[in-house]
Structure formats: C-alpha cells, structure tokens
Design an enzyme around this catalytic site. Structure first.
Site, PDB file in Angstrom:
ATOM      1  N   GLY A 143       0.799  -1.211   0.000  1.00 37.78           N
ATOM      2  CA  GLY A 143       0.000   0.000   0.000  1.00 37.78           C
ATOM      3  C   GLY A 143       0.832   1.261   0.000  1.00 37.78           C
ATOM      4  N   VAL A 222      10.454   3.536   6.225  1.00 36.42           N
ATOM      5  CA  VAL A 222       9.171   3.862   6.858  1.00 36.42           C
ATOM      6  C   VAL A 222       8.413   2.583   7.205  1.00 36.42           C
ATOM      7  CG1 VAL A 222       8.893   6.167   5.866  1.00 36.42           C
ATOM      8  CG2 VAL A 222       8.128   4.159   4.556  1.00 36.42           C
ATOM      9  N   ARG A 224       9.715  -0.941   9.325  1.00 38.26           N
ATOM     10  CA  ARG A 224      10.089  -1.272  10.690  1.00 38.26           C
ATOM     11  C   ARG A 224      11.605  -1.212  10.781  1.00 38.26           C
ATOM     12  NH1 ARG A 224       5.486  -0.431  11.572  1.00 38.26           N
ATOM     13  NH2 ARG A 224       3.981  -1.727  12.725  1.00 38.26           N
ATOM     14  N   ASP A 248      12.114   6.827   9.843  1.00 38.61           N
ATOM     15  CA  ASP A 248      10.966   7.065  10.721  1.00 38.61           C
ATOM     16  C   ASP A 248      10.834   5.935  11.726  1.00 38.61           C
ATOM     17  OD1 ASP A 248       8.625   8.627  11.488  1.00 38.61           O
ATOM     18  OD2 ASP A 248       7.440   6.936  10.738  1.00 38.61           O
ATOM     19  N   GLU A 253      14.034   0.665  18.982  1.00 36.29           N
ATOM     20  CA  GLU A 253      13.054   1.749  18.977  1.00 36.29           C
ATOM     21  C   GLU A 253      12.328   1.767  20.314  1.00 36.29           C
ATOM     22  OE1 GLU A 253       8.980   2.792  16.588  1.00 36.29           O
ATOM     23  OE2 GLU A 253      10.726   2.312  15.329  1.00 36.29           O
ATOM     24  N   HIS A 272       8.892   7.864  14.524  1.00 30.32           N
ATOM     25  CA  HIS A 272       7.782   7.001  14.139  1.00 30.32           C
ATOM     26  C   HIS A 272       6.461   7.785  14.138  1.00 30.32           C
ATOM     27  CE1 HIS A 272       6.610   2.461  14.013  1.00 30.32           C
ATOM     28  NE2 HIS A 272       5.870   3.176  13.186  1.00 30.32           N
TER      29      HIS A 272
END
Length: 311
Positions: A143, A222, A224, A248, A253, A272
């Site tokens: 997507g 963008v 993981r 991002d 993280e 993120h």
C-alpha cells in the site's frame, strides 16, 4: 458469511463514539463483548486485548497496519476460527507522503543546509541533487509503495518495485520478485524500504546491500527498524558508503539517547510519526466502515491477515 439481520459488532476496549458511528454507518449494530457479537472492532493495543473471545465472534478488525506483535504474542493464532483484518492500506498515503519528504530532504541536502551557520557555496553540498530523472527502488511495494509511485512520477522520478510475488506493480517501470532483490541495489539512485516486518525481512538491508548502492544514495525506512542492520548502517554512514539515511523507524526503537545515529550529519530521524493521530484515526474510521459494510454484505474483507506470511 451473509446476514439476514444487521451484524452485531463489539467495539473495544471502550465504545468510543467515533467508532460506534463508523460501525453503524457500515450497517452494523454495536453491542457489548458479552452480548454474543458477530465481530469485534479493536481500537487498543495487544496488551489490552481480551484473553478469550466469545465463540460467536467470526471477525476481528485490528487498528495496526503491521501486526508482528499480534502474531508474536500468539493472539491471532489463538483464535483460528476467526478472520482477522489489519489496517493495512488505510494509512498508506500519509506514510508515503512522509517517505517522500525524507527522500526530497536527502536529495536536496537539507540536513547540511540546516546545519550551516554561514552562507555556503554549492561546493559545500556535494550530495545536492534532484529526484527528477532519478530511479527509486521501492522495497516492498504494498500500500505505501503503491501510494508513493505516483508521487514520484509527478516529480519526474521512476520506480523499481520489489514485491514478494514479482507481479507487475502499476506505475513501476519494472517489478522484481524478492528472489531477485540483489539485482536492484546497484540499479536505483535511492531506496524506500516499505516491506512488512517478518522473519524473512529481518535485516533485509545489511552491509553487503549498502556496499552495492551508489555512494550518492539515500535510504529511507518507513517500515520497521529491524529491516535494516543498524550497526552496518552506522558504519556505512561513517565511511560514506551511502550519502545518507532517513528513518521514521529504528532498531532499537525508541532510539536511545546517545546512539551514534543522533549525531550523524547524514542521518535524519523522525520518531515514528509518519502516521500521526490527526491522520491515523480518521483513516482507521473509514477503514472500519468499509469492512463493516463488506462484512454485513458477505463480501471479501479488506486487509485479511495471513498468519503464515506474517502480515
């Protein structure tokens, strides 16, 4: 499944009025989880998910596009009789826009410009370039990648797509199956990583992949953080193997204070937030209404999760 009545749908962990309206707009009737619902629309995280589901539940809608936690914690596999759907696709445009921002910033040497404290000549910005006429490798053209391709085309850039199957992606000049991914590293000028996080994609971009890229390449992630080998990335940035990175997402993280990436002039990091609440919630509401409408009509649901594939 088709219904002779409106499907009964629970909304949890709390019946937020916005999601109640989204369900009723799709033709569902909101009820409690204790009232033998046909489905559950979830708005929380895995930690607050019920330990068990009523046997009446046949469909669960999850709020996340990436469902690795739901799989790793065994929540989805614990209910094999249930069809699970994610929010994959709902947030694609917002995340693609964020990827484009990072990519443009890299190509136009924005980090170096922002760090400057005096007027500099063009020679001070050796990586300054343009996306026009460039080739962007999109690693994982789902997507997000499909939303990004027309944005790139509007700027005069072309896309090479990598997907699991290798089936042609609309707008991409060529699509490669994942088995041929090694062919793409030296072909593209820049890369956007947007693949799902699975055991197969962990550290998909490592030292050898970075070494195969052009020294002027920017890598944008963008997806993981664990799709990129962080140690190899830090070394590539130090050595100038690639021009820079826009992240991002990171591994680990959140990225700890004092991590080398924070002080690197060729690293851009956003926390993120490519899909902020102001964008995420309305998009998820639309996704819920669409899937409730389909569920009530007996149509195929959008973004059905395949546990064996990991997304």
């Amino acid at each position: 499944m088709t219904f002779e009545r409106s499907p009964r749908i629970a909304v949890g962990p709390a019946p937020d009025e916005r999601f109640v309206r989204a369900v009723t707009s799709g033709g569902g009737i909101v009820c409690g989880l204790e009232d033998a619902p046909d489905a559950l629309v979830w708005t929380g995280d895995p930690d607050s998910f019920p330990d068990s589901l009523p046997p009446s539940v046949r469909w669960v809608q999850l709020p996340a596009a990436g469902v690795e936690r739901w799989l790793s914690e065994g929540i989805i596999r614990a209910h094999p009789q249930v069809t699970w759907t994610s929010a994959a696709g709902a947030y694609s445009a917002a995340v693609a826009e964020h990827a484009l921002m990072l990519l443009l910033a890299g190509a136009r040497a924005l980090p170096a410009h922002l760090a400057a404290t005096s007027w500099k000549s063009e020679a001070f910005f050796p990586t300054l370039g343009t996306l026009r006429g460039s080739t962007i490798g999109i690693i994982g053209a789902g997507g997000i990648g499909r939303a990004l391709i027309p944005m790139l085309a509007a700027l005069g850039a072309r896309a090479l797509a990598v997907t699991r199957s290798g089936r042609p992606v609309p707008g991409a000049v060529e699509t490669y199956p994942v088995e041929r991914i090694d062919e793409i590293w030296h072909l593209a000028d820049h890369f956007v990583v947007a693949a799902p996080s699975t055991t197969e994609t962990e550290q998909l971009v490592g030292a050898s992949e970075l070494a195969a890229m052009k020294p002027t390449a920017w890598v944008i992630n963008v997806a993981r953080g664990r799709l990129i080998d962080t140690d190899a990335l830090v070394e590539a940035l130090r050595q100038g193997t690639i021009a820079g990175v826009g992240l991002d997402v990171t591994d680990p993280e959140p990225l700890p204070d004092g991590h080398p990436l924070w002080s690197m002039p060729n690293a851009m990091i956003t926390p993120h937030d490519s899909n902020p609440p102001a964008v995420r919630i309305p998009a998820y509401l639309e996704h819920v209404t669409e899937n409730v409408t389909r569920f009530a009509s007996g149509l195929d649901l959008v973004a059905v999760i395949d546990p064996s594939a990991g997304y």
